[in-house]
Design a protein around this motif. Structure first.
Motif, short mmCIF file in Angstrom:
data_model
loop_
_atom_site.label_atom_id
_atom_site.label_comp_id
_atom_site.label_asym_id
_atom_site.label_seq_id
_atom_site.Cartn_x
_atom_site.Cartn_y
_atom_site.Cartn_z
N GLU A 99 0.88 -1.17 0.00
CA GLU A 99 0.00 0.00 0.00
C GLU A 99 0.92 1.23 0.00
O GLU A 99 1.14 1.87 1.03
N TYR A 100 1.45 1.52 -1.16
CA TYR A 100 2.53 2.50 -1.27
C TYR A 100 2.09 3.93 -0.98
O TYR A 100 2.88 4.71 -0.44
N ASP A 101 0.87 4.30 -1.30
CA ASP A 101 0.40 5.65 -0.99
C ASP A 101 0.30 5.85 0.53
O ASP A 101 0.70 6.89 1.05
N PHE A 102 -0.25 4.85 1.22
CA PHE A 102 -0.33 4.94 2.68
C PHE A 102 1.06 4.96 3.30
O PHE A 102 1.32 5.68 4.26
N ALA A 103 1.96 4.14 2.75
CA ALA A 103 3.33 4.12 3.25
C ALA A 103 3.99 5.48 3.06
O ALA A 103 4.63 6.00 3.97
N ASN A 104 3.81 6.07 1.88
CA ASN A 104 4.40 7.37 1.60
C ASN A 104 3.86 8.43 2.57
O ASN A 104 4.62 9.27 3.06
N ASN A 105 2.56 8.39 2.85
CA ASN A 105 1.97 9.34 3.80
C ASN A 105 2.57 9.17 5.20
O ASN A 105 2.86 10.16 5.88
N ALA A 106 2.73 7.93 5.63
CA ALA A 106 3.30 7.67 6.96
C ALA A 106 4.75 8.15 7.02
O ALA A 106 5.16 8.77 8.01
N PHE A 107 5.52 7.89 5.97
CA PHE A 107 6.91 8.34 5.94
C PHE A 107 6.98 9.87 5.92
O PHE A 107 7.82 10.46 6.60
N SER A 108 6.11 10.50 5.16
CA SER A 108 6.08 11.97 5.12
C SER A 108 5.74 12.55 6.49
O SER A 108 6.37 13.52 6.94
N THR A 109 4.78 11.94 7.16
CA THR A 109 4.43 12.39 8.51
C THR A 109 5.61 12.22 9.46
O THR A 109 5.89 13.10 10.27
N TYR A 110 6.31 11.12 9.33
CA TYR A 110 7.50 10.88 10.17
C TYR A 110 8.53 11.99 9.96
O TYR A 110 9.08 12.52 10.93
N LEU A 111 8.77 12.34 8.72
CA LEU A 111 9.76 13.39 8.44
C LEU A 111 9.30 14.76 8.93
O LEU A 111 10.13 15.60 9.30
N GLU A 112 7.99 14.98 8.94
CA GLU A 112 7.46 16.28 9.37
C GLU A 112 7.48 16.44 10.89
O GLU A 112 7.72 17.54 11.37
N VAL A 113 7.22 15.38 11.63
CA VAL A 113 7.09 15.52 13.08
C VAL A 113 8.42 15.40 13.83
O VAL A 113 8.50 15.83 14.97
N LYS A 114 9.41 14.85 13.22
CA LYS A 114 10.71 14.71 13.88
C LYS A 114 11.67 15.76 13.34
O LYS A 114 11.87 15.87 12.14
#
Length: 128
Positions: A99-114
């Protein structure tokens, strides 16, 4: 008239409950901290315990269980370290589930919050 409608509704619910078609345990949402939450995202343990369960699921390659546990962590504890790092692991679980779109969203959120992500290089590799 009002009484008849309530009575009919009660009879229908009773009939569904006895046939197994309807069960009060099949609720899709639950009330948690004054708001409705999907039962899949409702926390039943501490942030640390959900996080550890997610890590165990990743190690055993149970991607769906890992997705569930890290979804709980990131939804319920977004401002603690477990919730922030949980986005990275959630991305891995989604990636493994293809589920690459969901994965990309989770990775983007990770980069934004840290501010200084521990898994920056790995996250970029997954994203691209």
């Amino acid at each position: 008239m009002k009484f008849k409608n309530i009575y009919a509704f009660g009879i229908i619910c009773l009939g569904l409950a006895t046939t197994g078609t309807f069960s009060p345990l099949d609720a899709a949402y639950t009330l948690q901290n004054g708001k409705f939450v999907s039962t899949e995202k409702a926390a039943t343990m501490t942030a640390e315990d959900h996080f550890k369960s997610g890590i165990k699921a990743l190690e055993s390659k149970d991607w769906d269980e890992a997705r569930i546990q890290f979804s709980i962590v990131t939804y319920n504890y977004p401002n603690v370290t477990y919730g922030q790092e949980g986005n990275y692991y959630l991305g891995i679980a989604w990636y493994q589930l293809q589920e690459y779109d969901f994965a990309n969203n989770a990775f983007s959120t990770y980069l934004e919050v840290k501010s200084n992500p521990k898994f920056f290089k790995q996250t970029i590799e997954y994203k691209f």
